[in-house]
Design an enzyme around this catalytic site. Structure first.
Site, PDB file in Angstrom:
ATOM      1  N   LEU A  35      -9.529  25.724  20.892  1.00 22.01           N
ATOM      2  CA  LEU A  35     -10.652  25.987  19.977  1.00 22.01           C
ATOM      3  C   LEU A  35     -10.814  24.865  18.950  1.00 22.01           C
ATOM      4  CD1 LEU A  35     -10.262  29.853  19.410  1.00 22.01           C
ATOM      5  CD2 LEU A  35     -11.657  28.663  21.114  1.00 22.01           C
ATOM      6  N   THR A  36     -11.174  23.690  19.430  1.00 28.14           N
ATOM      7  CA  THR A  36     -11.574  22.604  18.530  1.00 28.14           C
ATOM      8  C   THR A  36     -12.950  22.975  17.979  1.00 28.14           C
ATOM      9  OG1 THR A  36     -12.818  21.395  20.232  1.00 28.14           O
ATOM     10  CG2 THR A  36     -10.449  20.896  20.053  1.00 28.14           C
ATOM     11  N   THR A 130     -16.923  13.368  34.955  1.00 28.53           N
ATOM     12  CA  THR A 130     -18.285  12.989  34.595  1.00 28.53           C
ATOM     13  C   THR A 130     -18.756  11.778  35.395  1.00 28.53           C
ATOM     14  OG1 THR A 130     -19.526  11.972  32.775  1.00 28.53           O
ATOM     15  CG2 THR A 130     -17.171  11.732  32.682  1.00 28.53           C
ATOM     16  N   ASP A 131     -20.070  11.629  35.516  1.00 27.94           N
ATOM     17  CA  ASP A 131     -20.620  10.425  36.174  1.00 27.94           C
ATOM     18  C   ASP A 131     -20.453   9.187  35.291  1.00 27.94           C
ATOM     19  OD1 ASP A 131     -22.505  11.041  34.219  1.00 27.94           O
ATOM     20  OD2 ASP A 131     -24.238  10.984  35.563  1.00 27.94           O
ATOM     21  N   GLU A 132     -20.104   9.399  34.011  1.00 31.13           N
ATOM     22  CA  GLU A 132     -20.026   8.253  33.087  1.00 31.13           C
ATOM     23  C   GLU A 132     -18.885   7.299  33.452  1.00 31.13           C
ATOM     24  OE1 GLU A 132     -20.807   9.168  28.977  1.00 31.13           O
ATOM     25  OE2 GLU A 132     -21.849  11.010  29.524  1.00 31.13           O
ATOM     26  N   TYR A 155     -14.902   7.441  25.568  1.00 34.54           N
ATOM     27  CA  TYR A 155     -14.951   8.731  26.276  1.00 34.54           C
ATOM     28  C   TYR A 155     -14.836   8.514  27.785  1.00 34.54           C
ATOM     29  CZ  TYR A 155     -17.129  12.687  28.708  1.00 34.54           C
ATOM     30  OH  TYR A 155     -17.407  13.710  29.598  1.00 34.54           O
ATOM     31  N   ALA A 157     -13.871   5.930  29.437  1.00 32.96           N
ATOM     32  CA  ALA A 157     -12.603   5.285  29.819  1.00 32.96           C
ATOM     33  C   ALA A 157     -11.485   6.327  29.903  1.00 32.96           C
ATOM     34  CB  ALA A 157     -12.248   4.186  28.820  1.00 32.96           C
ATOM     35  N   LYS A 159     -11.868   9.566  30.497  1.00 36.59           N
ATOM     36  CA  LYS A 159     -12.106  10.436  31.660  1.00 36.59           C
ATOM     37  C   LYS A 159     -11.741   9.693  32.950  1.00 36.59           C
ATOM     38  CE  LYS A 159     -13.584  14.062  31.873  1.00 36.59           C
ATOM     39  NZ  LYS A 159     -12.980  15.423  31.778  1.00 36.59           N
TER      40      LYS A 159
HETATM   41  P1  NAD Z   1     -17.142  20.817  25.204  1.00 37.45           P
HETATM   42  O1  NAD Z   1     -16.821  19.754  24.209  1.00 37.45           O
HETATM   43  O2  NAD Z   1     -18.315  21.708  24.965  1.00 37.45           O
HETATM   44  O3  NAD Z   1     -15.886  21.757  25.409  1.00 37.45           O
HETATM   45  C1  NAD Z   1     -14.575  21.265  25.505  1.00 37.45           C
HETATM   46  C2  NAD Z   1     -13.624  22.444  25.326  1.00 37.45           C
HETATM   47  O4  NAD Z   1     -12.284  21.944  25.447  1.00 37.45           O
HETATM   48  C3  NAD Z   1     -13.727  23.130  23.962  1.00 37.45           C
HETATM   49  O5  NAD Z   1     -13.740  24.526  24.106  1.00 37.45           O
HETATM   50  C4  NAD Z   1     -12.477  22.654  23.229  1.00 37.45           C
HETATM   51  O6  NAD Z   1     -11.999  23.600  22.276  1.00 37.45           O
HETATM   52  C5  NAD Z   1     -11.510  22.475  24.379  1.00 37.45           C
HETATM   53  N1  NAD Z   1     -10.444  21.510  24.063  1.00 37.45           N
HETATM   54  C6  NAD Z   1     -10.602  20.266  23.533  1.00 37.45           C
HETATM   55  N2  NAD Z   1      -9.391  19.704  23.340  1.00 37.45           N
HETATM   56  C7  NAD Z   1      -8.463  20.607  23.768  1.00 37.45           C
HETATM   57  C8  NAD Z   1      -7.036  20.606  23.831  1.00 37.45           C
HETATM   58  N3  NAD Z   1      -6.325  19.562  23.399  1.00 37.45           N
HETATM   59  N4  NAD Z   1      -6.428  21.702  24.332  1.00 37.45           N
HETATM   60  C9  NAD Z   1      -7.131  22.773  24.765  1.00 37.45           C
HETATM   61  N5  NAD Z   1      -8.476  22.827  24.705  1.00 37.45           N
HETATM   62  C10 NAD Z   1      -9.137  21.762  24.217  1.00 37.45           C
HETATM   63  O7  NAD Z   1     -17.276  20.044  26.594  1.00 37.45           O
HETATM   64  P2  NAD Z   1     -18.231  20.336  27.837  1.00 37.45           P
HETATM   65  O8  NAD Z   1     -19.509  19.630  27.623  1.00 37.45           O
HETATM   66  O9  NAD Z   1     -18.227  21.787  28.133  1.00 37.45           O
HETATM   67  O10 NAD Z   1     -17.443  19.546  28.974  1.00 37.45           O
HETATM   68  C11 NAD Z   1     -16.418  20.192  29.710  1.00 37.45           C
HETATM   69  C12 NAD Z   1     -15.846  19.222  30.733  1.00 37.45           C
HETATM   70  O11 NAD Z   1     -16.887  18.787  31.600  1.00 37.45           O
HETATM   71  C13 NAD Z   1     -15.242  17.961  30.102  1.00 37.45           C
HETATM   72  O12 NAD Z   1     -14.091  17.628  30.827  1.00 37.45           O
HETATM   73  C14 NAD Z   1     -16.329  16.906  30.284  1.00 37.45           C
HETATM   74  O13 NAD Z   1     -15.782  15.629  30.392  1.00 37.45           O
HETATM   75  C15 NAD Z   1     -16.959  17.364  31.588  1.00 37.45           C
HETATM   76  N6  NAD Z   1     -18.386  17.016  31.783  1.00 37.45           N
HETATM   77  C16 NAD Z   1     -19.300  17.314  30.819  1.00 37.45           C
HETATM   78  C17 NAD Z   1     -20.645  17.022  31.027  1.00 37.45           C
HETATM   79  C18 NAD Z   1     -21.709  17.380  30.020  1.00 37.45           C
HETATM   80  O14 NAD Z   1     -22.881  17.009  30.200  1.00 37.45           O
HETATM   81  N7  NAD Z   1     -21.403  18.103  28.962  1.00 37.45           N
HETATM   82  C19 NAD Z   1     -21.042  16.400  32.215  1.00 37.45           C
HETATM   83  C20 NAD Z   1     -20.062  16.108  33.188  1.00 37.45           C
HETATM   84  C21 NAD Z   1     -18.744  16.425  32.943  1.00 37.45           C
HETATM   85  P1  TYD Z   2     -25.718  12.669  24.887  1.00 37.98           P
HETATM   86  O1  TYD Z   2     -26.301  14.031  24.891  1.00 37.98           O
HETATM   87  O2  TYD Z   2     -24.809  12.272  23.767  1.00 37.98           O
HETATM   88  O3  TYD Z   2     -25.006  12.477  26.307  1.00 37.98           O
HETATM   89  P2  TYD Z   2     -24.366  11.134  26.970  1.00 37.98           P
HETATM   90  O4  TYD Z   2     -24.296  10.057  25.971  1.00 37.98           O
HETATM   91  O5  TYD Z   2     -23.012  11.620  27.354  1.00 37.98           O
HETATM   92  O6  TYD Z   2     -25.256  10.824  28.120  1.00 37.98           O
HETATM   93  O7  TYD Z   2     -26.908  11.616  24.928  1.00 37.98           O
HETATM   94  C1  TYD Z   2     -27.884  11.635  25.950  1.00 37.98           C
HETATM   95  C2  TYD Z   2     -28.794  10.447  25.719  1.00 37.98           C
HETATM   96  O8  TYD Z   2     -29.517  10.655  24.500  1.00 37.98           O
HETATM   97  C3  TYD Z   2     -28.043   9.136  25.548  1.00 37.98           C
HETATM   98  O9  TYD Z   2     -28.811   8.096  26.130  1.00 37.98           O
HETATM   99  C4  TYD Z   2     -27.987   8.934  24.034  1.00 37.98           C
HETATM  100  C5  TYD Z   2     -29.265   9.593  23.562  1.00 37.98           C
HETATM  101  N1  TYD Z   2     -29.217  10.190  22.195  1.00 37.98           N
HETATM  102  C6  TYD Z   2     -30.178   9.852  21.254  1.00 37.98           C
HETATM  103  O10 TYD Z   2     -31.096   9.063  21.516  1.00 37.98           O
HETATM  104  N2  TYD Z   2     -30.096  10.422  20.011  1.00 37.98           N
HETATM  105  C7  TYD Z   2     -29.108  11.301  19.682  1.00 37.98           C
HETATM  106  O11 TYD Z   2     -29.072  11.773  18.512  1.00 37.98           O
HETATM  107  C8  TYD Z   2     -28.142  11.653  20.671  1.00 37.98           C
HETATM  108  C9  TYD Z   2     -27.033  12.619  20.359  1.00 37.98           C
HETATM  109  C10 TYD Z   2     -28.235  11.076  21.928  1.00 37.98           C
END
Ligand code: NAD
Ligand code: TYD
Length: 347
Positions: A35-36, A130-132, A155, A157, A159
């Site tokens: 729960l960060t 992630t695709d990143e 981030y 790097a 992942k």
């Molecule tokens: P998020 O930041 O919303 O959630 C992350 C969760 O992990 C939180 O509930 C946090 O409390 C928990 N957490 C963080 N550090 C922790 C620790 N040390 N121990 C236990 N729990 C911890 O992230 P999200 O967007 O739901 O992403 C989830 C996963 O999917 C990640 O691995 C991310 O890299 C991957 N992902 C996300 C996206 C996206 O668009 N959001 C896309 C592709 C992959």
């Molecule tokens: P984000 O939601 O942070 O996802 P990611 O960087 O992981 O793709 O950002 C999506 C896109 O939107 C990215 O090109 C950065 C841009 N962005 C803005 O232009 N303004 C903002 O305030 C944020 C958070 C993102």
């Protein structure tokens, strides 16, 4: 089956937990999350008293506690989502990303290996990535599962490193694993630091919409519930040692996306069309900003029959409705520390 889901209180994790708890009443689902700021048990209020659901408040980098829990519950499957997930935060605090995303993943891999290394049959470590990790595309082309890793932000790097460790445990210790690399998700319960929920919140509050650089950066957007379905499929039916790219077949430049969001929000809020467009403000670009991400999801489509179920317009409307109906969720999240983050990031 005792299944461990890490990061289940976060955005994607909470949808994965709900999907599995509801669909598989005979599985015991354990949600482990420290729960960060990004973790929120309000995301799971509707299933928190389900018989097959248990919450464990633990840090994945806490080796002793993790080892103890693996021995106690004998998790046969792990779906690992816990991570620090926001690129802008990783630029300010890279070490926190290395700690959780790399070390935390290794702690989980070790615990899983210690438990099952003499009996891998029927076990699986599923790593959500992630695709990143593939870096940035130019104007054309798509990321496939064989695209070389070329991460540009702390981030991505971190992942990428965690993906390599998972693969290395497969090669070195025979650990059965699957990795999926997904494009940008959006939908309910998304923390309002990422583009879509941040802009929805700012439009509601008539605040500036900070578009980085020229706004011509491109992302491939996927509705979060479709990602949860893909994870379920690849966890159960994916092949050991394989990677699956998951994407929305849905590329948008940031500025075009923001314009659509403004129009849909004006309609939902009963504002005159064009009102929210006036909030768009171009701001200084993010350092190391990747130009374009786009996924070729044909492998998971052909091998496992997955494809997104909602169009972008449907998904965006569902998402906007959810935020408008859950103002308390949004208010709880945007009070306190969020204000400090916002001021540091945007002022
Ligand atoms: P998020 O930041 O919303 O959630 C992350 C969760 O992990 C939180 O509930 C946090 O409390 C928990 N957490 C963080 N550090 C922790 C620790 N040390 N121990 C236990 N729990 C911890 O992230 P999200 O967007 O739901 O992403 C989830 C996963 O999917 C990640 O691995 C991310 O890299 C991957 N992902 C996300 C996206 C996206 O668009 N959001 C896309 C592709 C992959
Ligand atoms: P984000 O939601 O942070 O996802 P990611 O960087 O992981 O793709 O950002 C999506 C896109 O939107 C990215 O090109 C950065 C841009 N962005 C803005 O232009 N303004 C903002 O305030 C944020 C958070 C993102």
């Amino acid at each position: 089956m005792n299944i461990l889901i890490t990061g289940g209180a976060g955005f994607i994790g909470s949808h994965v937990v709900r999907h599995l708890v509801t669909k598989y009443p005979n599985y015991n689902i354990f949600n482990l999350d420290v729960l960060t700021y990004a973790g929120n048990l309000e995301n799971l209020k509707d299933i928190q008293s389900a018989d097959n659901y248990t919450f464990l408040k633990v840090d994945i980098t806490d080796e002793q506690s993790i080892n103890r829990l693996f021995i106690k519950h004998k998790f046969t499957g792990v779906i690992h989502l816990a991570a620090e997930s926001h690129v802008d935060r990783s630029i300010k605090e890279p070490l926190a990303f290395a700690k959780t995303n790399i070390l935390g993943t290794i702690v989980l891999l070790n615990a899983f290996k210690s438990l099952w290394q003499n009996n891998w049959e029927g076990k699986r470590f599923y790593h959500v990535s992630t695709d990143e990790v593939y870096g940035s595309l130019g104007k054309t082309g798509l990321f496939t599962e064989t695209t070389s890793y070329d991460p540009n932000s702390p981030y991505s790097a971190s992942k990428a490193s965690s993906d390599h460790f998972v693969r290395a445990y497969g090669e070195t210790y025979g650990m059965p694993y699957v990795i999926s690399n997904c494009s940008n998700n959006y939908g309910p319960n998304h923390f309002p630091e990422k583009l879509i929920p941040l802009f929805i919140n700012n439009i509601i509050n008539n605040k500036a919409l900070p578009v980085y650089g020229d706004g011509l950066f491109t992302r491939d957007w996927l509705y979060v519930k479709d990602h949860a379905v893909a994870i379920d499929l690849a966890f159960h039916k994916g092949e050991n040692g394989e990677t699956y790219n998951i994407g929305g077949f849905n590329e948008w430049t940031n500025i075009d996306l923001v314009k659509i969001l403004c129009t849909l929000m004006d309609d939902k809020l009963g504002r005159k069309e064009g009102t929210s467009l006036k909030l768009i403000t171009y701001v200084k670009d993010r350092p190391g900003h990747d130009l374009r991400y786009a996924i070729d999801a044909s492998k998971i489509n052909k091998k496992l029959g997955w494809r997104p179920s909602v169009t972008f317009e449907e998904g965006l409307k569902k998402t906007i409705d959810w935020y408008l109906e859950n103002k308390e969720w949004l208010n709880n999240i945007t009070s306190g520390d969020y204000q400090e983050y916002y001021n540091n990031q945007y002022n």
